[in-house]
Scaffold this motif. Sequence first.
Motif, PDB file in Angstrom:
ATOM      1  N   CYS A 256      14.222   0.915   7.374  1.00  0.00           N
ATOM      2  CA  CYS A 256      14.558   2.506   7.477  1.00  0.00           C
ATOM      3  C   CYS A 256      13.303   3.217   8.147  1.00  0.00           C
ATOM      4  CB  CYS A 256      15.226   3.237   6.241  1.00  0.00           C
ATOM      5  SG  CYS A 256      13.822   3.377   4.947  1.00  0.00           S
ATOM      6  N   LYS A 257      12.038   2.610   7.833  1.00  0.00           N
ATOM      7  CA  LYS A 257      11.013   2.989   8.565  1.00  0.00           C
ATOM      8  C   LYS A 257      10.269   4.258   7.644  1.00  0.00           C
ATOM      9  CE  LYS A 257      11.407   0.287  11.706  1.00  0.00           C
ATOM     10  NZ  LYS A 257      10.841  -1.193  11.523  1.00  0.00           N
ATOM     11  N   MET A 258      11.029   4.475   6.490  1.00  0.00           N
ATOM     12  CA  MET A 258      10.492   5.489   5.650  1.00  0.00           C
ATOM     13  C   MET A 258       9.147   4.943   5.050  1.00  0.00           C
ATOM     14  SD  MET A 258      13.772   7.223   3.788  1.00  0.00           S
ATOM     15  CE  MET A 258      12.743   7.848   2.525  1.00  0.00           C
ATOM     16  N   MET A 259       8.219   5.909   4.659  1.00  0.00           N
ATOM     17  CA  MET A 259       7.027   5.452   3.857  1.00  0.00           C
ATOM     18  C   MET A 259       7.431   5.007   2.403  1.00  0.00           C
ATOM     19  SD  MET A 259       3.666   7.591   3.291  1.00  0.00           S
ATOM     20  CE  MET A 259       3.526   8.002   4.987  1.00  0.00           C
ATOM     21  N   ILE A 260       6.607   3.863   2.163  1.00  0.00           N
ATOM     22  CA  ILE A 260       7.139   3.263   0.608  1.00  0.00           C
ATOM     23  C   ILE A 260       6.270   4.084  -0.246  1.00  0.00           C
ATOM     24  CG2 ILE A 260       7.030   1.205  -0.761  1.00  0.00           C
ATOM     25  CD1 ILE A 260       7.248  -0.729   1.982  1.00  0.00           C
ATOM     26  N   THR A 261       6.836   4.706  -1.182  1.00  0.00           N
ATOM     27  CA  THR A 261       6.088   5.663  -2.249  1.00  0.00           C
ATOM     28  C   THR A 261       6.323   5.182  -3.740  1.00  0.00           C
ATOM     29  OG1 THR A 261       7.898   7.315  -2.218  1.00  0.00           O
ATOM     30  CG2 THR A 261       6.051   7.370  -0.564  1.00  0.00           C
ATOM     31  N   ASP A 262       7.422   4.591  -3.814  1.00  0.00           N
ATOM     32  CA  ASP A 262       7.705   4.224  -5.409  1.00  0.00           C
ATOM     33  C   ASP A 262       7.998   2.784  -5.758  1.00  0.00           C
ATOM     34  OD1 ASP A 262       8.851   4.594  -7.977  1.00  0.00           O
ATOM     35  OD2 ASP A 262      10.286   6.195  -7.286  1.00  0.00           O
ATOM     36  N   ASN A 263       6.939   2.666  -6.615  1.00  0.00           N
ATOM     37  CA  ASN A 263       6.578   1.108  -6.889  1.00  0.00           C
ATOM     38  C   ASN A 263       7.798   0.668  -7.813  1.00  0.00           C
ATOM     39  OD1 ASN A 263       5.905   2.629  -9.294  1.00  0.00           O
ATOM     40  ND2 ASN A 263       3.935   1.423  -9.568  1.00  0.00           N
ATOM     41  N   GLN A 264       8.576   1.588  -8.451  1.00  0.00           N
ATOM     42  CA  GLN A 264       9.610   1.070  -9.179  1.00  0.00           C
ATOM     43  C   GLN A 264      10.768   0.469  -8.390  1.00  0.00           C
ATOM     44  OE1 GLN A 264      10.065   4.628 -11.425  1.00  0.00           O
ATOM     45  NE2 GLN A 264      10.052   3.427 -13.197  1.00  0.00           N
ATOM     46  N   PHE A 265      11.069   0.747  -7.070  1.00  0.00           N
ATOM     47  CA  PHE A 265      11.989   0.542  -6.350  1.00  0.00           C
ATOM     48  C   PHE A 265      11.536  -0.501  -5.073  1.00  0.00           C
ATOM     49  CE2 PHE A 265      12.917   4.461  -8.065  1.00  0.00           C
ATOM     50  CZ  PHE A 265      14.272   4.288  -8.603  1.00  0.00           C
ATOM     51  N   ALA A 266      10.338  -0.615  -4.838  1.00  0.00           N
ATOM     52  CA  ALA A 266       9.685  -1.415  -3.856  1.00  0.00           C
ATOM     53  C   ALA A 266      10.452  -2.900  -3.689  1.00  0.00           C
ATOM     54  CB  ALA A 266       8.350  -1.551  -3.575  1.00  0.00           C
ATOM     55  N   SER A 267      10.547  -3.356  -2.444  1.00  0.00           N
ATOM     56  CA  SER A 267      11.137  -4.787  -2.433  1.00  0.00           C
ATOM     57  C   SER A 267      10.310  -5.421  -1.036  1.00  0.00           C
ATOM     58  CB  SER A 267      12.456  -4.934  -2.491  1.00  0.00           C
ATOM     59  OG  SER A 267      12.998  -4.319  -1.272  1.00  0.00           O
ATOM     60  N   GLN A 268      10.244  -6.868  -1.190  1.00  0.00           N
ATOM     61  CA  GLN A 268       9.463  -7.536   0.030  1.00  0.00           C
ATOM     62  C   GLN A 268      10.425  -8.840   0.188  1.00  0.00           C
ATOM     63  OE1 GLN A 268       5.374  -8.817  -0.638  1.00  0.00           O
ATOM     64  NE2 GLN A 268       5.574  -7.391  -2.255  1.00  0.00           N
ATOM     65  N   LEU A 269      10.310  -9.200   1.563  1.00  0.00           N
ATOM     66  CA  LEU A 269      10.901 -10.478   1.824  1.00  0.00           C
ATOM     67  C   LEU A 269       9.829 -11.033   2.409  1.00  0.00           C
ATOM     68  CD1 LEU A 269      14.058 -10.728   4.180  1.00  0.00           C
ATOM     69  CD2 LEU A 269      11.866 -11.667   4.695  1.00  0.00           C
ATOM     70  N   VAL A 270       9.431 -12.519   2.057  1.00  0.00           N
ATOM     71  CA  VAL A 270       8.284 -13.117   2.488  1.00  0.00           C
ATOM     72  C   VAL A 270       8.989 -14.424   3.247  1.00  0.00           C
ATOM     73  CG1 VAL A 270       6.201 -14.147   1.908  1.00  0.00           C
ATOM     74  CG2 VAL A 270       6.700 -12.528   0.621  1.00  0.00           C
ATOM     75  N   THR A 271       8.642 -14.665   4.607  1.00  0.00           N
ATOM     76  CA  THR A 271       9.150 -15.817   5.174  1.00  0.00           C
ATOM     77  C   THR A 271       8.356 -17.183   4.861  1.00  0.00           C
ATOM     78  OG1 THR A 271       7.566 -15.685   7.015  1.00  0.00           O
ATOM     79  CG2 THR A 271       9.576 -14.152   7.374  1.00  0.00           C
ATOM     80  N   GLU A 272       8.917 -18.025   5.318  1.00  0.00           N
ATOM     81  CA  GLU A 272       8.286 -19.424   4.870  1.00  0.00           C
ATOM     82  C   GLU A 272       6.876 -19.640   5.826  1.00  0.00           C
ATOM     83  OE1 GLU A 272      10.333 -23.553   4.831  1.00  0.00           O
ATOM     84  OE2 GLU A 272      10.275 -22.963   6.635  1.00  0.00           O
ATOM     85  N   LYS A 273       6.667 -18.963   6.462  1.00  0.00           N
ATOM     86  CA  LYS A 273       5.317 -18.843   7.282  1.00  0.00           C
ATOM     87  C   LYS A 273       4.402 -17.720   6.791  1.00  0.00           C
ATOM     88  CE  LYS A 273       6.613 -20.974  11.653  1.00  0.00           C
ATOM     89  NZ  LYS A 273       6.820 -20.565  13.062  1.00  0.00           N
TER      90      LYS A 273
ATOM     91  N   HIS B  80       0.634  -1.191   0.096  1.00  0.00           N
ATOM     92  CA  HIS B  80       0.183  -0.048  -0.064  1.00  0.00           C
ATOM     93  C   HIS B  80       0.993   1.193  -0.067  1.00  0.00           C
ATOM     94  CE1 HIS B  80      -2.475  -3.165   1.629  1.00  0.00           C
ATOM     95  NE2 HIS B  80      -3.287  -2.901   1.001  1.00  0.00           N
ATOM     96  N   TYR B  81       0.996   1.738  -1.150  1.00  0.00           N
ATOM     97  CA  TYR B  81       2.121   2.785  -1.450  1.00  0.00           C
ATOM     98  C   TYR B  81       1.523   4.404  -0.569  1.00  0.00           C
ATOM     99  CZ  TYR B  81       4.311  -0.380  -4.406  1.00  0.00           C
ATOM    100  OH  TYR B  81       4.935  -1.316  -4.976  1.00  0.00           O
ATOM    101  N   ALA B  82       2.184   4.909   0.106  1.00  0.00           N
ATOM    102  CA  ALA B  82       2.143   6.135   0.781  1.00  0.00           C
ATOM    103  C   ALA B  82       1.311   5.681   1.902  1.00  0.00           C
ATOM    104  CB  ALA B  82       1.216   7.134  -0.119  1.00  0.00           C
ATOM    105  N   SER B  83       1.483   4.466   2.398  1.00  0.00           N
ATOM    106  CA  SER B  83       1.009   4.284   3.925  1.00  0.00           C
ATOM    107  C   SER B  83       1.761   2.990   4.569  1.00  0.00           C
ATOM    108  CB  SER B  83      -0.525   3.815   4.035  1.00  0.00           C
ATOM    109  OG  SER B  83      -0.778   2.554   3.188  1.00  0.00           O
ATOM    110  N   ASP B  84       2.263   2.039   3.676  1.00  0.00           N
ATOM    111  CA  ASP B  84       2.976   1.068   4.268  1.00  0.00           C
ATOM    112  C   ASP B  84       4.430   1.640   4.484  1.00  0.00           C
ATOM    113  OD1 ASP B  84       1.337  -1.132   4.230  1.00  0.00           O
ATOM    114  OD2 ASP B  84       1.892  -1.939   2.418  1.00  0.00           O
ATOM    115  N   GLU B  85       4.949   1.085   5.308  1.00  0.00           N
ATOM    116  CA  GLU B  85       6.407   1.574   6.108  1.00  0.00           C
ATOM    117  C   GLU B  85       7.501   0.619   5.880  1.00  0.00           C
ATOM    118  OE1 GLU B  85       7.572   1.825  10.492  1.00  0.00           O
ATOM    119  OE2 GLU B  85       6.645   3.632   9.892  1.00  0.00           O
ATOM    120  N   CYS B  86       8.643   1.023   5.587  1.00  0.00           N
ATOM    121  CA  CYS B  86       9.810   0.265   5.191  1.00  0.00           C
ATOM    122  C   CYS B  86      10.191  -0.633   6.462  1.00  0.00           C
ATOM    123  CB  CYS B  86      10.870   0.921   4.491  1.00  0.00           C
ATOM    124  SG  CYS B  86      12.347   0.115   4.496  1.00  0.00           S
ATOM    125  N   SER B  87      10.425  -1.756   6.441  1.00  0.00           N
ATOM    126  CA  SER B  87      10.886  -2.525   7.545  1.00  0.00           C
ATOM    127  C   SER B  87      12.266  -2.179   8.200  1.00  0.00           C
ATOM    128  CB  SER B  87      10.725  -4.063   7.437  1.00  0.00           C
ATOM    129  OG  SER B  87       9.174  -4.310   7.173  1.00  0.00           O
TER     130      SER B  87
END
Length: 159
Positions: free
Chosen positions: A40-57, A31-38
């Motif tokens: 640096c804690k900055m708001m995630i705003t740019d969908n060209q640079f976003a990333s995510q880590l998904v655990t086995e669970k 959710h761009y402009a509302s989710d926070e980076c795990s």
Amino acid sequence: MEFLKKKARIMLTIGLLFFAAGCSQEPVEIHYASDECSHCKMMITDNQFASQLVTEKGKALKFDAIECMAAYHQNNENKEELNSAKLWVSNYEQPGMWLDATEASFVRSEVIKSPMGASLLALPSYEAAENHIQDKPGRVIAWEEVTQIRMNKGMGMHK
């Protein structure tokens, strides 16, 4: 009695399917402009640079930049839940299309700045990365080199 056993088996099967679906390692919606980076804690705003880590669970940790995910993963590599985590990066040229970070190609751009300053872009193949640097100068690098970039406290990245 047989009917009850059959019904119990069906309910168990349905429950297991829901459980398995809940543990998917597929990327989740950011959710761009509302989710926070795990990291640096900055708001995630740019969908060209976003990333995510998904655990086995199935727990998703979201990041505003590739370098934040790489730094977070390195800083927490001893956490058991991250051992088999799936790392996803947004395709720079097709935001919203997720790429497996270990299979993607990366460009360290000389002209495009990512949110945290490392200027890292993810592309689906080496050929796509090579084509990108024909128009916009940079250097093609692999995930292994991305993981060697160190993040300093002042937000910038250094090798």
